[in-house]
Design a protein around this motif. Structure first.
Motif, PDB file in Angstrom:
ATOM      1  N   LYS A  43       0.757  -1.092   0.047  1.00 31.75           N
ATOM      2  CA  LYS A  43       0.061  -0.014   0.041  1.00 31.75           C
ATOM      3  C   LYS A  43       0.836   1.184  -0.115  1.00 31.75           C
ATOM      4  O   LYS A  43       0.531   2.188  -0.831  1.00 31.75           O
ATOM      5  N   ILE A  44       1.929   1.038   0.574  1.00 32.22           N
ATOM      6  CA  ILE A  44       2.883   2.280   0.895  1.00 32.22           C
ATOM      7  C   ILE A  44       3.671   2.591  -0.522  1.00 32.22           C
ATOM      8  O   ILE A  44       3.556   3.638  -0.892  1.00 32.22           O
ATOM      9  N   TRP A  45       4.191   1.789  -1.249  1.00 30.59           N
ATOM     10  CA  TRP A  45       4.783   1.836  -2.377  1.00 30.59           C
ATOM     11  C   TRP A  45       3.860   2.242  -3.708  1.00 30.59           C
ATOM     12  O   TRP A  45       4.264   2.957  -4.405  1.00 30.59           O
ATOM     13  N   THR A  46       2.756   1.909  -3.470  1.00 29.11           N
ATOM     14  CA  THR A  46       1.668   2.074  -4.354  1.00 29.11           C
ATOM     15  C   THR A  46       1.202   3.395  -4.559  1.00 29.11           C
ATOM     16  O   THR A  46       1.262   4.268  -5.540  1.00 29.11           O
ATOM     17  N   SER A  47       0.758   3.572  -3.313  1.00 34.03           N
ATOM     18  CA  SER A  47       0.016   5.311  -2.902  1.00 34.03           C
ATOM     19  C   SER A  47       1.274   6.346  -3.182  1.00 34.03           C
ATOM     20  O   SER A  47       0.927   7.294  -3.226  1.00 34.03           O
ATOM     21  N   ASN A  48       2.483   5.821  -3.040  1.00 35.85           N
ATOM     22  CA  ASN A  48       3.509   7.009  -3.195  1.00 35.85           C
ATOM     23  C   ASN A  48       4.397   6.815  -4.468  1.00 35.85           C
ATOM     24  O   ASN A  48       5.217   7.603  -4.834  1.00 35.85           O
ATOM     25  N   ASN A  49       3.762   6.129  -5.415  1.00 32.43           N
ATOM     26  CA  ASN A  49       4.218   5.888  -6.874  1.00 32.43           C
ATOM     27  C   ASN A  49       5.615   5.435  -6.922  1.00 32.43           C
ATOM     28  O   ASN A  49       6.504   5.876  -7.811  1.00 32.43           O
ATOM     29  N   ILE A  50       5.920   4.576  -6.074  1.00 30.69           N
ATOM     30  CA  ILE A  50       7.073   4.071  -6.266  1.00 30.69           C
ATOM     31  C   ILE A  50       7.201   2.569  -6.674  1.00 30.69           C
ATOM     32  O   ILE A  50       6.152   1.912  -6.243  1.00 30.69           O
ATOM     33  N   THR A  51       8.240   1.792  -7.204  1.00 33.95           N
ATOM     34  CA  THR A  51       8.092   0.324  -7.553  1.00 33.95           C
ATOM     35  C   THR A  51       8.356  -0.301  -6.210  1.00 33.95           C
ATOM     36  O   THR A  51       8.978  -0.026  -5.204  1.00 33.95           O
ATOM     37  N   GLU A  52       8.162  -1.639  -6.109  1.00 38.69           N
ATOM     38  CA  GLU A  52       8.506  -2.673  -5.121  1.00 38.69           C
ATOM     39  C   GLU A  52       9.893  -2.593  -4.914  1.00 38.69           C
ATOM     40  O   GLU A  52      10.513  -2.554  -3.863  1.00 38.69           O
ATOM     41  N   GLU A  53      10.584  -2.531  -6.066  1.00 37.82           N
ATOM     42  CA  GLU A  53      12.135  -2.604  -5.977  1.00 37.82           C
ATOM     43  C   GLU A  53      12.662  -1.459  -5.622  1.00 37.82           C
ATOM     44  O   GLU A  53      13.609  -1.353  -4.620  1.00 37.82           O
ATOM     45  N   GLN A  54      12.309  -0.117  -5.776  1.00 37.07           N
ATOM     46  CA  GLN A  54      12.703   1.022  -5.517  1.00 37.07           C
ATOM     47  C   GLN A  54      12.389   1.166  -3.933  1.00 37.07           C
ATOM     48  O   GLN A  54      13.198   1.623  -3.018  1.00 37.07           O
ATOM     49  N   PHE A  55      11.228   0.534  -3.497  1.00 33.85           N
ATOM     50  CA  PHE A  55      10.752   0.683  -1.925  1.00 33.85           C
ATOM     51  C   PHE A  55      12.060  -0.118  -1.195  1.00 33.85           C
ATOM     52  O   PHE A  55      12.523   0.440  -0.197  1.00 33.85           O
ATOM     53  N   TYR A  56      12.307  -1.376  -1.557  1.00 39.96           N
ATOM     54  CA  TYR A  56      13.238  -2.261  -0.953  1.00 39.96           C
ATOM     55  C   TYR A  56      14.809  -1.516  -0.909  1.00 39.96           C
ATOM     56  O   TYR A  56      15.774  -1.682  -0.092  1.00 39.96           O
ATOM     57  N   GLU A  57      15.075  -1.067  -2.212  1.00 41.40           N
ATOM     58  CA  GLU A  57      16.348  -0.212  -2.223  1.00 41.40           C
ATOM     59  C   GLU A  57      16.466   0.968  -1.499  1.00 41.40           C
ATOM     60  O   GLU A  57      17.582   1.080  -0.832  1.00 41.40           O
ATOM     61  N   LEU A  58      15.315   1.765  -1.100  1.00 47.14           N
ATOM     62  CA  LEU A  58      15.412   2.563  -0.295  1.00 47.14           C
ATOM     63  C   LEU A  58      15.342   2.444   1.377  1.00 47.14           C
ATOM     64  O   LEU A  58      15.829   2.983   2.490  1.00 47.14           O
ATOM     65  N   ASN A  59      14.880   0.988   1.632  1.00 45.34           N
ATOM     66  CA  ASN A  59      14.408   0.523   2.930  1.00 45.34           C
ATOM     67  C   ASN A  59      15.168  -0.837   2.998  1.00 45.34           C
ATOM     68  O   ASN A  59      14.429  -1.894   3.292  1.00 45.34           O
ATOM     69  N   PRO A  60      16.500  -1.195   2.899  1.00 43.74           N
ATOM     70  CA  PRO A  60      16.830  -2.220   2.918  1.00 43.74           C
ATOM     71  C   PRO A  60      16.862  -3.216   4.248  1.00 43.74           C
ATOM     72  O   PRO A  60      16.962  -4.288   4.409  1.00 43.74           O
ATOM     73  N   GLU A  61      16.457  -2.389   5.270  1.00 42.24           N
ATOM     74  CA  GLU A  61      16.188  -3.108   6.825  1.00 42.24           C
ATOM     75  C   GLU A  61      14.924  -3.815   6.744  1.00 42.24           C
ATOM     76  O   GLU A  61      14.493  -4.539   7.780  1.00 42.24           O
ATOM     77  N   ILE A  62      13.621  -3.450   5.841  1.00 43.49           N
ATOM     78  CA  ILE A  62      12.551  -3.851   6.025  1.00 43.49           C
ATOM     79  C   ILE A  62      12.350  -4.889   5.577  1.00 43.49           C
ATOM     80  O   ILE A  62      12.585  -5.205   4.429  1.00 43.49           O
ATOM     81  N   TYR A  63      11.614  -5.907   6.239  1.00 41.33           N
ATOM     82  CA  TYR A  63      11.087  -7.265   5.624  1.00 41.33           C
ATOM     83  C   TYR A  63       9.647  -7.250   5.778  1.00 41.33           C
ATOM     84  O   TYR A  63       9.323  -7.403   6.708  1.00 41.33           O
ATOM     85  N   CYS A  64       8.990  -7.482   4.640  1.00 37.46           N
ATOM     86  CA  CYS A  64       7.435  -7.531   4.570  1.00 37.46           C
ATOM     87  C   CYS A  64       7.175  -8.853   4.246  1.00 37.46           C
ATOM     88  O   CYS A  64       6.735  -9.376   3.138  1.00 37.46           O
ATOM     89  N   GLY A  65       7.254  -9.591   5.190  1.00 39.36           N
ATOM     90  CA  GLY A  65       7.208 -11.243   4.991  1.00 39.36           C
ATOM     91  C   GLY A  65       5.706 -11.640   5.183  1.00 39.36           C
ATOM     92  O   GLY A  65       4.875 -10.756   5.319  1.00 39.36           O
ATOM     93  N   VAL A  66       5.288 -12.838   4.970  1.00 41.18           N
ATOM     94  CA  VAL A  66       3.820 -13.168   5.099  1.00 41.18           C
ATOM     95  C   VAL A  66       3.750 -13.502   6.484  1.00 41.18           C
ATOM     96  O   VAL A  66       2.522 -13.344   6.938  1.00 41.18           O
ATOM     97  N   PHE A  67       4.421 -13.968   7.396  1.00 36.05           N
ATOM     98  CA  PHE A  67       4.013 -14.419   8.529  1.00 36.05           C
ATOM     99  C   PHE A  67       4.427 -13.193   9.588  1.00 36.05           C
ATOM    100  O   PHE A  67       3.826 -13.198  10.758  1.00 36.05           O
ATOM    101  N   PHE A  68       5.210 -12.337   9.561  1.00 30.74           N
ATOM    102  CA  PHE A  68       5.683 -11.365  10.311  1.00 30.74           C
ATOM    103  C   PHE A  68       6.311 -10.112   9.450  1.00 30.74           C
ATOM    104  O   PHE A  68       7.048 -10.744   8.410  1.00 30.74           O
ATOM    105  N   GLY A  69       6.582  -9.016  10.050  1.00 30.93           N
ATOM    106  CA  GLY A  69       7.081  -8.160   9.427  1.00 30.93           C
ATOM    107  C   GLY A  69       7.293  -7.070  10.501  1.00 30.93           C
ATOM    108  O   GLY A  69       7.191  -7.192  11.693  1.00 30.93           O
ATOM    109  N   VAL A  70       8.270  -5.967  10.062  1.00 28.65           N
ATOM    110  CA  VAL A  70       8.327  -4.998  10.969  1.00 28.65           C
ATOM    111  C   VAL A  70       7.575  -3.605  10.891  1.00 28.65           C
ATOM    112  O   VAL A  70       8.278  -2.790  11.689  1.00 28.65           O
ATOM    113  N   LEU A  71       6.850  -3.571   9.880  1.00 26.06           N
ATOM    114  CA  LEU A  71       5.859  -2.153  10.080  1.00 26.06           C
ATOM    115  C   LEU A  71       4.947  -2.230  11.336  1.00 26.06           C
ATOM    116  O   LEU A  71       4.249  -2.927  11.448  1.00 26.06           O
TER     117      LEU A  71
END
Length: 268
Positions: A43-71
């Motif tokens: 939702k964050i990368w879509t609403s801010n007009n960036i791609t999934e790859e750009q999102f993870y390049e900007l936020n390498p610490e973040i893991y948006c996993g299926v079972f748990f995440g850090v958001l």
């Protein structure tokens, strides 16, 4: 897995999470976004007009996993990279130039608007025509044998929808074609288009009526580099049209609505 290992992981997770949370957004070189209720990575990368790859390049610490995440609500994530200052300075310079150019254009428009009715005095290298009651651009074009394009070239700032009586427009000075011609000059009329067949020569000196046999008979004309005004009525009366070198209806008088309608003529 033993109970001791599980206990160590449970004790470590909050500490690891706090460390990870403390670095989210801290190293962002650009704009950050604060996580709100029901936000997901997608939702964050879509609403801010960036791609999934750009999102993870900007936020390498973040893991948006299926079972748990850090958001978590209140977290800050990076969503853009700031432009170098030199670009901003360049952009500011461009904006300043655009603004100054816009001001100059506005001033020119204001000046041209105030000068539209007197542009002939300053720019016209031909002849000045002063607008009279009943004048329109189309009538002036017909009177002086001009196409719309030729009229516009001579009067680039004239607004045909707002001609005022007493204002001035630029028209061709056709009289210069008749300079040093003596008291009269020859004009040749033709019964056919394209100046062919059944020619008749006329010596034009002052207002000249055509002989009855050629009254309302001409379909093309050759002014022999002279300037004349032709009339639909006898004795240079009724509707008229100026024809001179450069006028487009020499070969086809239909183009200036004078085909088989000329009864008299006189020098410009």
């Amino acid at each position: 897995m033993s109970t001791k290992v599980i206990m160590k992981l449970l004790l470590c997770f909050p500490l690891c999470f706090l460390v990870l949370q403390s670095v989210l957004g801290d190293n962002c070189p650009g704009k950050t976004y604060t996580v709100d209720l029901e936000d997901t990575c997608r939702k964050i990368w879509t609403s801010n007009n960036i791609t999934e790859e750009q999102f993870y390049e900007l936020n390498p610490e973040i893991y948006c996993g299926v079972f748990f995440g850090v958001l978590n609500i209140g977290d800050e994530v990076c969503i853009s990279v700031s432009e170098p200052k030199v670009h901003n300075a360049s952009r500011q310079v461009e904006e300043n130039i655009d603004e100054s150019s816009s001001d100059e254009i506005d001033q020119d428009i204001a000046k041209s608007s105030s000068n539209d009715t007197s542009q002939g005095n300053n720019r016209c290298k031909e002849k000045i025509h002063k607008i009279e009651s009943g004048d329109t651009c189309e009538k002036i074009q017909d009177d002086y044998g001009l196409t719309m394009e030729q009229f516009d070239d001579l009067n680039p700032r004239v607004m045909c929808s707002s001609l005022n009586i007493g204002s001035e427009v630029c028209v061709p000075d056709r009289t210069r074609f008749n300079a040093n011609r003596g008291p009269g000059f020859k004009v040749t009329l033709y019964q056919q288009f394209n100046q062919i067949d059944n020619a008749f020569g006329v010596l034009v000196s002052g207002c000249t009526n055509l002989i009855p046999a050629w009254d309302d008979r001409a379909s093309s004309i050759n002014t022999h580099d002279n300037c004349i005004r032709v009339y639909t009525g006898r004795d240079c009366s009724e509707r008229s049209r100026l024809i001179s070198p450069g006028t487009y209806c020499h070969s086809h008088l239909t183009e200036c609505n004078m085909n088989k309608k000329i009864s008299s003529m006189k020098p410009c």
